[in-house]
Write an enzyme that holds these catalytic residues in place. Structure first.
Site, PDB file in Angstrom:
ATOM      1  N   HIS A 180     -50.185  27.067  74.938  1.00  0.00           N
ATOM      2  CA  HIS A 180     -51.208  26.027  75.100  1.00  0.00           C
ATOM      3  C   HIS A 180     -51.719  25.621  73.718  1.00  0.00           C
ATOM      4  O   HIS A 180     -51.766  26.453  72.796  1.00  0.00           O
ATOM      5  CB  HIS A 180     -52.399  26.547  75.916  1.00  0.00           C
ATOM      6  CG  HIS A 180     -52.223  26.477  77.391  1.00  0.00           C
ATOM      7  ND1 HIS A 180     -52.752  27.419  78.247  1.00  0.00           N
ATOM      8  CD2 HIS A 180     -51.608  25.570  78.191  1.00  0.00           C
ATOM      9  CE1 HIS A 180     -52.458  27.106  79.501  1.00  0.00           C
ATOM     10  NE2 HIS A 180     -51.759  25.986  79.484  1.00  0.00           N
ATOM     11  N   CYS A 274     -60.011  30.069  76.163  1.00  0.00           N
ATOM     12  CA  CYS A 274     -59.396  30.050  77.486  1.00  0.00           C
ATOM     13  C   CYS A 274     -60.440  30.258  78.583  1.00  0.00           C
ATOM     14  O   CYS A 274     -60.306  29.715  79.684  1.00  0.00           O
ATOM     15  CB  CYS A 274     -58.329  31.133  77.598  1.00  0.00           C
ATOM     16  SG  CYS A 274     -56.821  30.809  76.664  1.00  0.00           S
TER      17      CYS A 274
END
Length: 286
Positions: A180, A274
């Protein structure tokens, strides 16, 4: 100035300006590692769920001590990765782009996050392609930095530009460890980012150099302890305490670093960012 999550008092007024943030988080009540969808996950490795909750709660309290607003979404059984709230949406100017996960193990998180934003009165837009929220979409000033290569589809970037009306910069990720964008790049303020050059394709590295000539460049050692998976309010950078080199570099630039230990959640490939979704209303362009 070096701080940790237990020492936030007496902060000096000097340095970059901090902006109030509104975050959405999800307690890791059902956290475990029972499947592997990224290189960090090993279902055979032991996990301490109670320690994961305690580490997450320290992160939440850190934000509150800094004066930020933290809302909570209820965790759901059977969704161990729901704690990673950044993947639940992209929220800018009072609009929420819902998500579509690549992996079926996380698919049921998407409607839960969508429902939260719908109840909260946000304008909802449904994704046409795989789109894993703020894990791959980061707002930097007026730009949307959009990662692709492992999770969010490149085709999703065009929809983001249409929904939010902001220029979208596509960035190609090339190292599966940094699957990511928020594992390879951190937005520090409207004009400055930190990133790991090796995580990006040559063309994306060139684009980042042009856009952010004064960027802080991270080392692989700090990136692999998720040092770039950090949350900045423009002055304070909440980041893994293990990323000592990056923390020192940020302090040299005038930022205050606050170290937190999320080593238990890192077993699933997650860090502070996250766990943290930024909620931006119409009144807040940042």
């Amino acid at each position: 100035m070096t701080l940790d999550a237990t020492d936030l008092a007496g902060r000096p007024p000097a340095g970059p300006r901090a902006d109030h943030r509104h975050f959405l988080m999800c307690r890791p009540t059902y956290f475990t590692v029972e499947y592997a969808i990224n290189p960090w996950m090993d279902p055979a490795a032991p996990v301490d769920p109670a320690r994961a909750v305690a580490q997450w709660d320290t992160l939440r309290r850190t934000y509150l001590d800094l004066g930020h607003t933290v809302d909570l979404i209820d965790p759901l059984p059977g969704l161990p990765d729901m704690v990673f709230a950044a993947n639940g949406a992209t929220v800018v100017d009072g609009k929420a782009m819902a998500v579509q996960f690549r992996d079926p193990e996380r698919a049921d998180e998407a409607p839960a996050y969508r429902a939260w934003f719908e109840r909260a009165g946000f304008e909802i837009h449904d994704p046409k392609h795989v789109n894993e929220g703020e894990g791959d979409i980061l707002l930097a000033g007026d730009l949307l930095l959009a990662g692709t290569g492992f999770r969010t589809a490149h085709a999703a970037h065009a929809q983001l530009q249409e929904v939010f009306g902001r220029p979208v910069i596509s960035l190609q990720l090339v190292d599966p460890r940094f699957y990511h964008l928020d594992t390879a790049l951190c937005v520090l303020d409207e004009r400055t980012v930190a990133y790991l050059p090796e995580a990006f394709s040559p063309g994306s590295r060139a684009a980042l150099r042009r856009l952010f000539p004064d960027a802080v460049l991270a080392t692989e050692a700090d990136a692999t302890v998720f040092g770039l998976n950090a949350v900045s309010d423009g002055r304070h950078v909440v980041m893994p305490i293990q990323a000592t080199g990056l923390a020192a570099a940020l302090r040299e630039r005038g930022y205050e670093t606050i170290g937190v230990d999320l080593s238990e959640l890192r077993k699933s490939g997650g860090g502070p960012k996250c766990c943290t979704l930024t909620v931006r209303g119409k009144e807040a362009g940042r």
